[in-house]
Write a protein that holds these residues in place. Structure first.
Motif, PDB file in Angstrom:
ATOM      1  N   ARG A  13       0.691  -1.242   0.069  1.00 52.35           N
ATOM      2  CA  ARG A  13       0.059   0.267   0.143  1.00 52.35           C
ATOM      3  C   ARG A  13       0.777   1.186  -0.012  1.00 52.35           C
ATOM      4  O   ARG A  13       0.489   2.388  -0.503  1.00 52.35           O
ATOM      5  CB  ARG A  13      -0.872   0.108   1.335  1.00 52.35           C
ATOM      6  N   HIS A  14       1.982   1.206   0.695  1.00 52.98           N
ATOM      7  CA  HIS A  14       2.985   2.317   0.896  1.00 52.98           C
ATOM      8  C   HIS A  14       3.297   2.683  -0.532  1.00 52.98           C
ATOM      9  O   HIS A  14       3.449   4.005  -0.733  1.00 52.98           O
ATOM     10  CB  HIS A  14       4.262   1.864   1.552  1.00 52.98           C
ATOM     11  N   SER A  15       3.422   1.952  -1.382  1.00 52.79           N
ATOM     12  CA  SER A  15       4.020   2.432  -3.122  1.00 52.79           C
ATOM     13  C   SER A  15       2.733   2.574  -3.941  1.00 52.79           C
ATOM     14  O   SER A  15       2.821   3.113  -4.942  1.00 52.79           O
ATOM     15  CB  SER A  15       4.940   1.387  -3.519  1.00 52.79           C
ATOM     16  N   ALA A  16       1.778   2.234  -3.430  1.00 48.89           N
ATOM     17  CA  ALA A  16       0.348   2.519  -4.396  1.00 48.89           C
ATOM     18  C   ALA A  16       0.033   3.923  -4.306  1.00 48.89           C
ATOM     19  O   ALA A  16       0.365   4.827  -3.683  1.00 48.89           O
ATOM     20  CB  ALA A  16      -0.938   1.856  -3.776  1.00 48.89           C
ATOM     21  N   ASN A  17      -0.595   4.217  -5.676  1.00 47.05           N
ATOM     22  CA  ASN A  17      -1.252   5.849  -5.740  1.00 47.05           C
ATOM     23  C   ASN A  17      -2.304   5.909  -4.990  1.00 47.05           C
ATOM     24  O   ASN A  17      -3.424   5.219  -4.921  1.00 47.05           O
ATOM     25  CB  ASN A  17      -1.451   5.991  -7.256  1.00 47.05           C
ATOM     26  N   TYR A  18      -2.258   6.910  -3.791  1.00 43.77           N
ATOM     27  CA  TYR A  18      -2.903   7.066  -2.743  1.00 43.77           C
ATOM     28  C   TYR A  18      -4.251   8.161  -3.468  1.00 43.77           C
ATOM     29  O   TYR A  18      -4.954   8.312  -2.345  1.00 43.77           O
ATOM     30  CB  TYR A  18      -2.437   7.613  -1.539  1.00 43.77           C
ATOM     31  N   ASP A  19      -4.040   8.324  -4.405  1.00 43.26           N
ATOM     32  CA  ASP A  19      -5.371   9.252  -4.997  1.00 43.26           C
ATOM     33  C   ASP A  19      -5.497   9.177  -6.613  1.00 43.26           C
ATOM     34  O   ASP A  19      -5.518  10.105  -7.128  1.00 43.26           O
ATOM     35  CB  ASP A  19      -5.180  10.565  -4.475  1.00 43.26           C
ATOM     36  N   HIS A  20      -5.806   8.219  -6.994  1.00 43.54           N
ATOM     37  CA  HIS A  20      -6.189   7.942  -8.583  1.00 43.54           C
ATOM     38  C   HIS A  20      -7.528   8.003  -8.822  1.00 43.54           C
ATOM     39  O   HIS A  20      -8.170   9.252  -8.902  1.00 43.54           O
ATOM     40  CB  HIS A  20      -5.409   6.714  -9.061  1.00 43.54           C
TER      41      HIS A  20
END
Ligand SMILES: [Fe+2]
Ligand SMILES: [Fe+2]
Length: 276
Positions: free
Chosen positions: A112-119
């Motif tokens: 989750r840390h590397s995921a785009n947090y606002d797509h």
């Protein structure tokens, strides 16, 4: 809750699902990305992102609702704690299951840390389209249906084939393009103590199944499991233990359908897409 002339809010949608699941704590894997009110027409699917938001707008929906959480839900790993509750309720020592779940949570946090947090949520805001995902409450409804079906149809002498048949009494699972499969063990094995380990974010892989098997559970039911996990279980438990997978989307649907029925009874129009 009866629908008044002005429809429902996104908060009410979440609350209805939580009430049906018997939950009071807001689920860590669910999120109202864009709140909305006066909702009467919902486009509802298992996976709903940017394209689906635009379809929702073009076709005149008031709200786009997903089951699977968006990658932006950074609190997702916390929902895995529910695996500890389910295991402890089934007689597993808390310390042992906690250790396994902490490891899975750690890996989930890294992802989750590397995921785009606002797509997708950013597009929902741009479109001003009410957008939410309801994950755990609906999986909990499905888990209960599956465990109840096994309880109702499997006596003390039941075999693994009987567990498969019990799961197939749920019409969403019986009618799905996927089948209930035995991934470890065989149909003629005695089912013994059988636990549906579902409704806690995602499956616990070989490590969680192993904790169950080492503590008196003979058959574990997951809705799905990664292919790399099966050889690990086969090596550790060459005979006697069983893992049944009921089918991912079919089992999600088993939890989602009662919720859709409730919304329809309230006069809300729900259009089913993406696996529903
Ligand atoms: Fe699910
Ligand atoms: Fe799912």
């Amino acid at each position: 809750m009866a629908l008044n002339g002005s429809g429902v809010t996104t908060e009410q949608l979440m609350k209805i699902a939580m009430e049906m699941a018997g939950q009071t704590k807001f689920p860590a894997d669910s999120r109202i990305h864009v709140p909305g009110k006066n909702i009467r027409k919902i486009l509802f699917g298992i996976d709903m992102g940017v394209a689906e938001l635009l379809v929702g707008r073009q076709l005149g929906y008031d709200c786009v609702m997903a089951h699977h959480p968006d990658p932006s839900v950074l609190t997702f790993p916390d929902v895995l704690d529910l695996h500890v509750d389910i295991a402890v309720q089934n007689g597993i020592p808390e310390k042992e299951v906690r250790e396994v779940i902490e490891r899975i949570k750690h890996n989930q946090r890294l992802a989750r840390h590397s995921a785009n947090y606002d797509h997708a949520p950013s597009f929902a805001r741009l479109l001003n389209m009410p957008y939410l995902s309801i994950h755990n409450p609906l999986d909990e409804i499905g888990r209960k249906r599956m465990q109840d079906a096994i309880h109702a149809h499997c006596g003390p002498d039941a075999t693994v084939d009987d567990v498969v048949a019990a799961l197939n009494t749920i019409e969403e699972i019986r009618n799905a393009p996927t089948n209930v499969e035995i991934r470890l063990g065989k149909g003629s094995n005695k089912a013994g103590k059988t636990v549906v380990a579902h409704g806690a974010g995602t499956n616990g892989g070989a490590a969680l199944a192993s904790v169950y098997f080492r503590n008196g559970v003979d058959t574990v039911v997951y809705i799905h499991i990664g292919p790399a996990e099966i050889p690990k279980l086969q090596a550790e438990f060459p005979t006697g233990k069983n893992l049944v997978v009921s089918g991912h989307i079919a089992s999600d649907l088993a939890g989602i359908n009662p919720f859709i029925k409730r919304l329809e009874e309230m006069g809300i129009e729900v259009t089913r897409v993406s696996g529903l």
